[in-house]
Design an enzyme around this catalytic site. Structure first.
Site, short mmCIF file in Angstrom:
data_model
loop_
_atom_site.label_atom_id
_atom_site.label_comp_id
_atom_site.label_asym_id
_atom_site.label_seq_id
_atom_site.Cartn_x
_atom_site.Cartn_y
_atom_site.Cartn_z
CG ASP A 152 -40.63 -28.82 -11.82
OD1 ASP A 152 -40.18 -29.15 -10.70
OD2 ASP A 152 -41.74 -28.29 -11.98
CG ASP A 179 -44.60 -30.75 -12.47
OD1 ASP A 179 -45.61 -31.39 -12.12
OD2 ASP A 179 -44.56 -29.50 -12.51
CE1 TYR A 182 -42.39 -30.55 -16.19
CE2 TYR A 182 -43.90 -28.83 -16.89
CZ TYR A 182 -42.98 -29.32 -15.99
OH TYR A 182 -42.66 -28.58 -14.89
CG ASN A 212 -48.30 -28.48 -11.31
OD1 ASN A 212 -47.13 -28.74 -10.98
ND2 ASN A 212 -48.58 -27.56 -12.20
CG HIS A 295 -44.52 -30.27 -7.56
ND1 HIS A 295 -43.40 -30.58 -8.34
CD2 HIS A 295 -45.26 -29.42 -8.30
CE1 HIS A 295 -43.48 -29.94 -9.49
NE2 HIS A 295 -44.59 -29.22 -9.49
CG HIS A 305 -45.68 -21.79 -9.61
ND1 HIS A 305 -46.92 -22.00 -10.16
CD2 HIS A 305 -44.78 -22.29 -10.50
CE1 HIS A 305 -46.78 -22.60 -11.33
NE2 HIS A 305 -45.50 -22.78 -11.56
CG HIS A 332 -44.88 -25.82 -8.52
ND1 HIS A 332 -45.54 -26.31 -9.62
CD2 HIS A 332 -45.73 -24.93 -7.94
CE1 HIS A 332 -46.74 -25.73 -9.69
NE2 HIS A 332 -46.87 -24.89 -8.69
CB VAL A 333 -40.39 -22.20 -8.47
CG1 VAL A 333 -39.72 -20.94 -8.99
CG2 VAL A 333 -41.66 -21.86 -7.69
CG HIS A 334 -40.08 -24.19 -14.25
ND1 HIS A 334 -40.94 -24.03 -15.29
CD2 HIS A 334 -40.58 -25.22 -13.51
CE1 HIS A 334 -41.92 -24.92 -15.21
NE2 HIS A 334 -41.72 -25.64 -14.13
FE LIG Z 1 -45.17 -27.92 -11.13
#
Ligand SMILES: [Fe+2]
Ligand SMILES: *[C@@H]1O[C@H](CO)[C@@H](O)[C@H](O)[C@H]1NC(C)=O
Ligand SMILES: *[C@@H]1O[C@H](CO)[C@@H](O)[C@H](O)[C@H]1NC(C)=O
Ligand SMILES: *[C@@H]1O[C@H](CO)[C@@H](O)[C@H](O)[C@H]1NC(C)=O
Ligand SMILES: *[C@@H]1O[C@H](CO)[C@@H](O)[C@H](O)[C@H]1NC(C)=O
Length: 432
Positions: A152, A179, A182, A212, A295, A305, A332-334
């Site tokens: 990410d 990711d 962006y 995603n 991801h 999420h 995915h999870v920041h």
């Molecule tokens: Fe993501």
């Protein structure tokens, strides 16, 4: 059904993007501004641009770059001495359109055979500046190797800090959990991302999987992964891929599975059949370490999420458990989170360690809120940006560390020695 769901989500996110709404339910710090780089496909950055390398077999690397010129040749010249190129290879080119955007020309050239742990100097398209990469260590169960692990990324000031910290570590291969740019439909942002990562990605192989934000599907108009596939094709062995969405590779004593969270994973899917077949080929004498990357995390106690990885987990967790996978990395999870060895949400000494590392520094900010009480399988969690490092020392031991960006300083916040499930000190019965 999953296809419709995803389509709905992408239409929704496109709409939300157009009206400028952030759909996420959790509180985030004010985002740092994107580093808007003054170059895109067409704005005069000299060719070659966006140079990056990836592994393409035990003795080969793939060099990828973009040119504004559509007549630039897909050739790479390389050698072990700076300025002296005694080998040349030809490759392929591709380009794409995306609504009104027309990309430059992408070049993908497989170079080799190469020696292990060796620095090579190279030039793209017969001209331009010289770049240099180092090949990873040779194959072998006892061979040490260091992976940088990130996810990410995006392209903000936080991203820059993460990249600076990764650059300071002496890693061999970067594993990326999805990711990337962006860009979110704004294609020139893929070009600026390519420029941002070039200093690192032209010097060490980056092995990436999809997130995603890399899908960018527009129903009835544009299929998913159009930009991602043109820019970041991953192939191992040079063999044609049925899909750029899932693949595996081996390096030193490690077999790595790169899985697609946004590609069908149901029991009758091509990805599932491929995974089954790939796991049969794993030989834990040759590669004592077995690692997977995807991801959307399967084990996630962050409020953000929740449940995004559940369907894939029900489909594939039993396969990975049976194969005695050591670690599953997710993005995915920041935030950062590490579990104990776990299977079916129950701690299990023969289970998998799940590590979420979607904390590269993108513009959406941190996922600050964790669910309480902390589930017993969750051992360490914190909402910070940062990067991970996996130092595989030998066939049995690896040192994992998580480095958070503390006001742009790199601070080691979590650290652990891991023992591979293939080692005799683990009492887990083996299938192969
Ligand atoms: Fe993501
Ligand atoms: C790009 O690839 C096509 C074949 O796929 C080839 O005909 C063309 O000459 C290539 N262009 C360049 C600039 O190499
Ligand atoms: C697994 O790899 C080892 C070491 O390379 C080799 O000796 C052995 O024959 C392999 N096993 C199988 C079943 O291929
Ligand atoms: C692997 O490295 C660990 C940590 O340095 C050491 O304790 C262990 O004996 C080594 N094992 C083998 C098989 O070399
Ligand atoms: C594990 O790696 C970290 C980061 O490289 C290092 O600081 C730490 O000393 C290592 N742990 C051990 C026990 O060697």
């Amino acid at each position: 059904m999953a296809g419709y769901g995803r389509r709905f989500v992408s239409v929704l996110s496109l709409l939300l993007l157009l009206v400028g709404v952030n759909a996420s339910p959790y509180v985030r710090p004010s985002a740092r501004r994107s580093l808007l780089w003054p170059f895109s496909s067409k704005t005069g950055t000299p060719d070659p641009q966006q140079v990056h390398v990836s592994l393409a077999g035990p003795k080969h690397m793939k060099v990828s770059w973009m040119t504004s010129s559509f007549t630039a040749p897909s050739t790479v010249e390389w050698g072990t001495t700076s300025g002296k190129y005694d080998s040349t290879a030809q490759g392929e080119n591709t380009s794409y359109t995306y609504v009104f955007y027309k990309s430059g020309l992408f070049h993908h050239v497989v170079v080799g055979p190469l020696d292990a742990s060796t620095s090579y100097y190279y030039r793209c398209g017969g001209a331009g500046p010289e770049f240099s990469f180092r090949t990873p260590p040779p194959a072998g169960p006892q061979v040490p190797i260091t992976f940088a692990v990130a996810g990410d990324l995006g392209q903000t000031g936080w991203t820059k800090s993460t990249l600076d910290h990764i650059q300071k570590t002496d890693f061999d291969v970067l594993l990326f959990a999805g990711d990337l740019s962006y860009a979110d439909y704004m294609q020139p942002l893929w070009d600026s991302f390519g420029q941002l990562v070039q200093p690192l990605a032209s010097a060490r192989p980056w092995m990436v999987t999809q997130g995603n934000h890399d899908v960018e599907e527009i129903p009835l108009l544009i299929k998913g992964f159009r930009s991602y596939n043109a820019r970041w094709p991953m192939s191992f062995d040079g063999s044609p891929l049925t899909s750029n969405s899932f693949y595996s590779f081996e390096v030193a004593g490690v077999h790595v599975l790169m899985l697609g969270s946004y590609t069908d994973y149901a029991e009758n899917s091509p990805q599932y059949s491929w995974l089954q077949a790939d796991l049969v080929k794993v030989n834990r004498t040759r590669t004592p370490w077995l690692i997977a990357m995807l991801h959307a995390p399967w084990y996630n106690s962050n409020s953000a999420h929740q449940g995004d990885g559940d369907a894939m987990m029900s489909a594939m967790e039993p396969l990975l458990q049976k194969a005695q996978v050591d670690i599953v990395f997710a993005g995915h999870v920041h935030a950062y989170e590490r579990t104990t060895r776990v299977f079916l949400k129950i701690a299990d000494p023969c289970g998998i360690i799940h590590i979420t590392i979607g904390a590269g520094g993108n513009r959406e900010g941190l996922a600050r809120s964790f669910k309480n009480p902390q589930p017993s399988w969750s051992l360490f969690r914190e909402a910070s940006f940062g990067n991970g490092e996996l130092r595989v020392v030998n066939s049995t031991h690896a040192n994992w560390s998580w480095h958070r960006n503390d006001n742009d300083e790199q601070v080691m916040a979590d650290e652990l020695w891991m023992t591979s499930l293939s080692s005799s000190s683990q009492d887990c019965s083996f299938v192969n």
